[in-house]
Design a protein around this motif. Structure first.
Motif, PDB file in Angstrom:
ATOM      1  N   LEU A 260       0.801  -1.220   0.000  1.00  0.00           N
ATOM      2  CA  LEU A 260       0.000   0.000   0.000  1.00  0.00           C
ATOM      3  C   LEU A 260       0.835   1.272   0.000  1.00  0.00           C
ATOM      4  CD1 LEU A 260      -2.935  -1.048   2.344  1.00  0.00           C
ATOM      5  CD2 LEU A 260      -2.811  -1.131  -0.155  1.00  0.00           C
ATOM      6  N   SER A 261       2.121   1.167   0.328  1.00  0.00           N
ATOM      7  CA  SER A 261       2.978   2.365   0.266  1.00  0.00           C
ATOM      8  C   SER A 261       3.126   2.854  -1.176  1.00  0.00           C
ATOM      9  CB  SER A 261       4.343   2.099   0.896  1.00  0.00           C
ATOM     10  OG  SER A 261       5.058   1.145   0.145  1.00  0.00           O
ATOM     11  N   ASP A 262       2.885   1.965  -2.149  1.00  0.00           N
ATOM     12  CA  ASP A 262       2.904   2.374  -3.558  1.00  0.00           C
ATOM     13  C   ASP A 262       1.777   3.353  -3.871  1.00  0.00           C
ATOM     14  OD1 ASP A 262       5.047   0.670  -3.935  1.00  0.00           O
ATOM     15  OD2 ASP A 262       3.840  -0.925  -4.848  1.00  0.00           O
ATOM     16  N   TYR A 263       0.780   3.401  -2.985  1.00  0.00           N
ATOM     17  CA  TYR A 263      -0.400   4.245  -3.187  1.00  0.00           C
ATOM     18  C   TYR A 263      -0.532   5.311  -2.106  1.00  0.00           C
ATOM     19  CZ  TYR A 263      -1.211   0.225  -6.115  1.00  0.00           C
ATOM     20  OH  TYR A 263      -1.051  -0.771  -7.047  1.00  0.00           O
ATOM     21  N   GLY A 264       0.571   5.566  -1.391  1.00  0.00           N
ATOM     22  CA  GLY A 264       0.579   6.604  -0.370  1.00  0.00           C
ATOM     23  C   GLY A 264      -0.036   6.182   0.950  1.00  0.00           C
ATOM     24  N   LEU A 265      -0.199   4.883   1.165  1.00  0.00           N
ATOM     25  CA  LEU A 265      -0.775   4.354   2.405  1.00  0.00           C
ATOM     26  C   LEU A 265       0.253   3.504   3.112  1.00  0.00           C
ATOM     27  CD1 LEU A 265      -4.200   3.335   0.859  1.00  0.00           C
ATOM     28  CD2 LEU A 265      -3.741   5.384   2.210  1.00  0.00           C
ATOM     29  N   GLU A 266      -0.128   2.901   4.227  1.00  0.00           N
ATOM     30  CA  GLU A 266       0.775   2.026   4.964  1.00  0.00           C
ATOM     31  C   GLU A 266       0.253   0.594   4.958  1.00  0.00           C
ATOM     32  OE1 GLU A 266       1.466   3.439   8.914  1.00  0.00           O
ATOM     33  OE2 GLU A 266       2.009   5.441   8.254  1.00  0.00           O
ATOM     34  N   GLY A 267       1.195  -0.349   5.013  1.00  0.00           N
ATOM     35  CA  GLY A 267       0.825  -1.754   5.132  1.00  0.00           C
ATOM     36  C   GLY A 267       0.701  -2.444   3.801  1.00  0.00           C
TER      37      GLY A 267
END
Length: 85
Positions: free
Chosen positions: A57-64
């Protein structure tokens, strides 16, 4: 996806049943990516797991990470007796 206010009230099942009816009528398979929360619903309606994909999800600006299960359901064909009625 079903809004959290409407979960466990049959909305998801109605949508899945509609898709299955379309699949059976056209003879085309149904493919989807199920979240961990939705996977059991799709298994109930005959979808089979074909693969699992994990998204960072870091690829989409999120965590996990989020695990999605790719699933397939083949159409059910009508018997000759059913088709003639």
């Amino acid at each position: 996806m079903t809004d959290s206010q409407h979960r466990q009230r049959g909305a998801g099942s109605l949508l899945v049943q509609w898709g299955i009816e379309q699949s059976d009528a056209t003879g085309l398979p149904c493919y989807l990516q199920a979240s961990e929360q939705g996977r059991r619903l799709y298994e109930h309606y005959g979808f089979q797991e074909i693969d699992t994909v994990e998204y960072n999800l870091s690829d989409y600006g999120l965590e996990g990470a989020e695990k999605m299960t790719e699933m397939l359901r083949e159409p059910r064909t009508k018997s000759k007796a059913e088709a003639s009625t």
